[in-house]
Design a protein around this motif. Structure first.
Motif, mmCIF file in Angstrom:
data_model
loop_
_atom_site.group_PDB
_atom_site.id
_atom_site.type_symbol
_atom_site.label_atom_id
_atom_site.label_comp_id
_atom_site.label_asym_id
_atom_site.label_seq_id
_atom_site.Cartn_x
_atom_site.Cartn_y
_atom_site.Cartn_z
ATOM 1 N N GLU A 251 1.109 -1.266 0.654
ATOM 2 C CA GLU A 251 0.304 -0.395 -0.133
ATOM 3 C C GLU A 251 0.860 1.339 -0.037
ATOM 4 N N GLY A 252 1.979 1.191 -0.816
ATOM 5 C CA GLY A 252 2.362 2.387 -0.773
ATOM 6 C C GLY A 252 3.818 3.110 -0.108
ATOM 7 N N ARG A 253 3.556 1.855 1.565
ATOM 8 C CA ARG A 253 4.959 1.889 1.923
ATOM 9 C C ARG A 253 6.181 0.685 2.166
ATOM 10 N N THR A 254 6.829 1.322 1.773
ATOM 11 C CA THR A 254 8.639 0.383 2.492
ATOM 12 C C THR A 254 8.256 -1.048 3.434
ATOM 13 N N VAL A 255 8.020 -1.813 3.424
ATOM 14 C CA VAL A 255 7.855 -2.853 4.942
ATOM 15 C C VAL A 255 9.153 -3.712 5.161
ATOM 16 N N VAL A 256 9.408 -4.158 3.615
ATOM 17 C CA VAL A 256 11.354 -4.633 3.766
ATOM 18 C C VAL A 256 12.102 -3.954 2.390
ATOM 19 N N PRO A 257 13.257 -3.587 2.529
ATOM 20 C CA PRO A 257 13.651 -2.383 1.962
ATOM 21 C C PRO A 257 14.293 -3.641 0.624
ATOM 22 N N ALA A 258 14.381 -3.267 -0.412
ATOM 23 C CA ALA A 258 14.298 -4.027 -2.051
ATOM 24 C C ALA A 258 15.678 -4.616 -1.816
ATOM 25 N N ALA A 259 16.492 -3.768 -1.293
ATOM 26 C CA ALA A 259 18.386 -3.755 -0.843
ATOM 27 C C ALA A 259 18.426 -5.007 -0.456
ATOM 28 N N TRP A 260 17.433 -4.875 0.651
ATOM 29 C CA TRP A 260 17.599 -6.443 1.325
ATOM 30 C C TRP A 260 17.417 -7.537 0.202
ATOM 31 N N LEU A 261 15.920 -7.887 -0.475
ATOM 32 C CA LEU A 261 15.356 -8.529 -0.689
ATOM 33 C C LEU A 261 16.451 -8.665 -1.870
ATOM 34 N N ALA A 262 17.057 -8.299 -2.299
ATOM 35 C CA ALA A 262 17.469 -8.078 -3.842
ATOM 36 C C ALA A 262 19.016 -9.079 -3.126
ATOM 37 N N GLN A 263 19.815 -9.087 -1.989
ATOM 38 C CA GLN A 263 20.620 -9.717 -1.351
ATOM 39 C C GLN A 263 20.717 -11.005 -0.513
ATOM 40 N N SER A 264 18.938 -10.600 -0.489
ATOM 41 C CA SER A 264 18.522 -12.249 -0.372
ATOM 42 C C SER A 264 18.145 -13.227 -1.112
ATOM 43 N N TRP A 265 18.531 -12.976 -2.087
ATOM 44 C CA TRP A 265 17.568 -13.841 -3.257
ATOM 45 C C TRP A 265 18.653 -13.467 -4.099
ATOM 46 N N THR A 266 20.132 -13.304 -4.112
ATOM 47 C CA THR A 266 21.603 -13.780 -4.450
ATOM 48 C C THR A 266 21.999 -14.681 -3.885
ATOM 49 N N PRO A 267 21.846 -15.518 -5.267
ATOM 50 C CA PRO A 267 22.306 -16.737 -5.056
ATOM 51 C C PRO A 267 23.863 -16.991 -3.866
ATOM 52 N N ARG A 268 24.035 -17.719 -3.368
ATOM 53 C CA ARG A 268 25.736 -17.035 -2.255
ATOM 54 C C ARG A 268 26.143 -18.841 -2.707
ATOM 55 N N THR A 269 25.157 -19.997 -2.355
ATOM 56 C CA THR A 269 25.731 -21.286 -1.944
ATOM 57 C C THR A 269 24.956 -22.702 -2.628
ATOM 58 N N THR A 270 25.045 -23.443 -2.686
ATOM 59 C CA THR A 270 24.180 -25.059 -2.975
ATOM 60 C C THR A 270 23.751 -25.617 -1.786
ATOM 61 N N THR A 271 22.941 -25.723 -2.015
ATOM 62 C CA THR A 271 22.143 -26.865 -0.909
ATOM 63 C C THR A 271 22.564 -28.146 -1.014
ATOM 64 N N SER A 272 22.414 -29.374 -0.121
ATOM 65 C CA SER A 272 22.559 -30.202 -0.102
ATOM 66 C C SER A 272 22.461 -31.187 -1.420
ATOM 67 N N TRP A 273 21.311 -30.620 -2.046
ATOM 68 C CA TRP A 273 20.685 -31.193 -2.810
ATOM 69 C C TRP A 273 20.308 -30.810 -4.217
ATOM 70 N N GLY A 274 21.387 -29.210 -4.009
ATOM 71 C CA GLY A 274 21.644 -29.072 -5.450
ATOM 72 C C GLY A 274 21.174 -27.584 -5.778
ATOM 73 N N GLN A 275 20.685 -26.924 -4.894
ATOM 74 C CA GLN A 275 19.221 -26.093 -5.144
ATOM 75 C C GLN A 275 20.126 -24.992 -4.789
ATOM 76 N N ALA A 276 20.470 -23.454 -5.477
ATOM 77 C CA ALA A 276 21.010 -22.061 -5.226
ATOM 78 C C ALA A 276 20.115 -22.639 -3.832
ATOM 79 N N TYR A 277 21.143 -21.235 -2.721
ATOM 80 C CA TYR A 277 20.104 -20.851 -2.015
ATOM 81 C C TYR A 277 21.129 -19.171 -1.150
#
Length: 348
Positions: A251-277
């Motif tokens: 509703e027009g208000r930032t709840v979670v900073p977009a920059a944090w979402l971009a950081q959180s959704w950047t692949p950092r490692t790979t899980t034990s079954w091969g999925q990016a995390y």
């Protein structure tokens, strides 16, 4: 706050997606699904609720439940992804240590651990992407006291228990699934904000989204389970998903900073079954017909088939709740709903 509902085709879905869902349910291949709810651009386009046996963490069997969109349900480890959002909110406000900060510095009561050069290498970022390199095993059932998360719950001090695990890999080198890592993050939020985890979540995430009904399990030591303790209704979890699909805004208000979402959704490692995390989020590629191959989706996963799926590029979020706790293959039904129902029927 009531949802605005739309017909599926007005939001770019196949007009018969509801009938296709009913056919999948009738086919009996989804397992013990309790709820599915889908929204796009903040509008609810599909929902179904079922009757099934349920459990509550630390309580046990609840018996047969007729689910609704508001009925509280264990999220199990989807809680971890929510705590990741809370950490980003707290970080943006300068309340918690930065990503490169040694975690032991936030626990001055453990002077012996802080004096260990190897443990001083463990940072906030390593907790967020689960690459602390500390011994941790949650492969055993959560009814087994040898499961590391259960052992943590029964430990005299859950934070010392976690930080004092043997080092089995260099920090950042290996993904090791760890509820203990998220317990540490929950403690940092509490210590930095001066609020209990539940209060911080209510003030900074739930209330801005109109979520008024939640529960959060606390262990015998009174500490809330940052790893698995949150209970929300399907439609309230979907509110979080809708906000994420809208770049962290509601509703027009930032709840979670977009920059944090971009950081959180950047692949950092790979899980034990091969999925990016990323930072407490699972990352995958999804290919709905109207979008380019490799379009990234993100998800929070929880024991028993709990799922929050988000396709940010499409403004799309989907919640699946289920009762397949401690069951092999519990992920198959929820994953099938996402990959074989929701994504293929997004046509515009």
């Amino acid at each position: 706050m009531d949802w605005m509902r739309s017909e599926p085709d007005s939001q770019g879905f196949s007009p018969d997606i509801a009938e296709k869902l009913d056919a999948m349910v009738s086919g009996g291949t989804l397992g013990a699904i309790h709820a599915i709810a889908v929204c796009r651009h903040g509008r609810l386009v599909l929902e179904r609720y079922f009757t099934g046996n349920d459990q509550q963490i630390a309580v046990g069997d609840l018996g047969l439940i007729a689910f609704t969109g508001e009925r509280l349900h264990d999220l199990r480890s989807v809680t971890k992804s929510i705590v990741g959002l809370l950490y980003g909110i707290a970080l943006d406000r300068g309340l918690v240590p930065g990503l490169d900060a040694p975690i032991v510095d936030s626990f001055p009561e453990y002077a012996d651990l802080a004096a260990d050069p190897a443990r001083r290498r463990l940072t906030v970022a390593h907790a967020l992407d689960m690459t602390l390199g500390l011994e941790w095993d949650e492969s055993l059932p959560y009814t087994d006291a040898r499961n590391s998360e259960i052992a943590m719950e029964f430990a005299p001090d859950r934070y010392r228990f976690t930080l004092d695990r043997p080092i089995v890999a260099a920090p950042g080198a290996r993904w090791i699934y760890s509820g203990g890592a998220v317990a540490l993050l929950g403690a940092l939020i509490e210590r930095g904000s001066g609020q209990r985890l539940t209060a911080f979540a209510q003030d900074n995430l739930f209330t801005p989204l109109g979520i008024t009904n939640s529960e959060w399990f606390a262990g015998m030591d009174g500490n809330y389970s940052a790893a698995a303790g949150l209970r929300l209704g399907a439609l309230d979890l979907l509110r979080i998903g809708a906000m994420l699909a809208n770049g962290g805004r509601h509703e027009g208000r930032t709840v979670v900073p977009a920059a944090w979402l971009a950081q959180s959704w950047t692949p950092r490692t790979t899980t034990s079954w091969g999925q990016a995390y990323g930072y407490l989020w699972y990352l995958d590629s999804a290919t709905p017909p109207a979008f380019a191959a490799g379009t990234q989706s993100v998800a929070g996963f929880g024991n028993g088939g709990q799922r929050l799926f988000v396709l940010p590029e499409a403004g799309l979020a989907c919640v699946v709740l289920a009762g397949l706790y401690d069951t092999s293959g519990a992920e198959e039904g929820p994953q099938r709903l996402w990959e074989q129902l929701v994504l293929p029927n997004l046509i515009l």
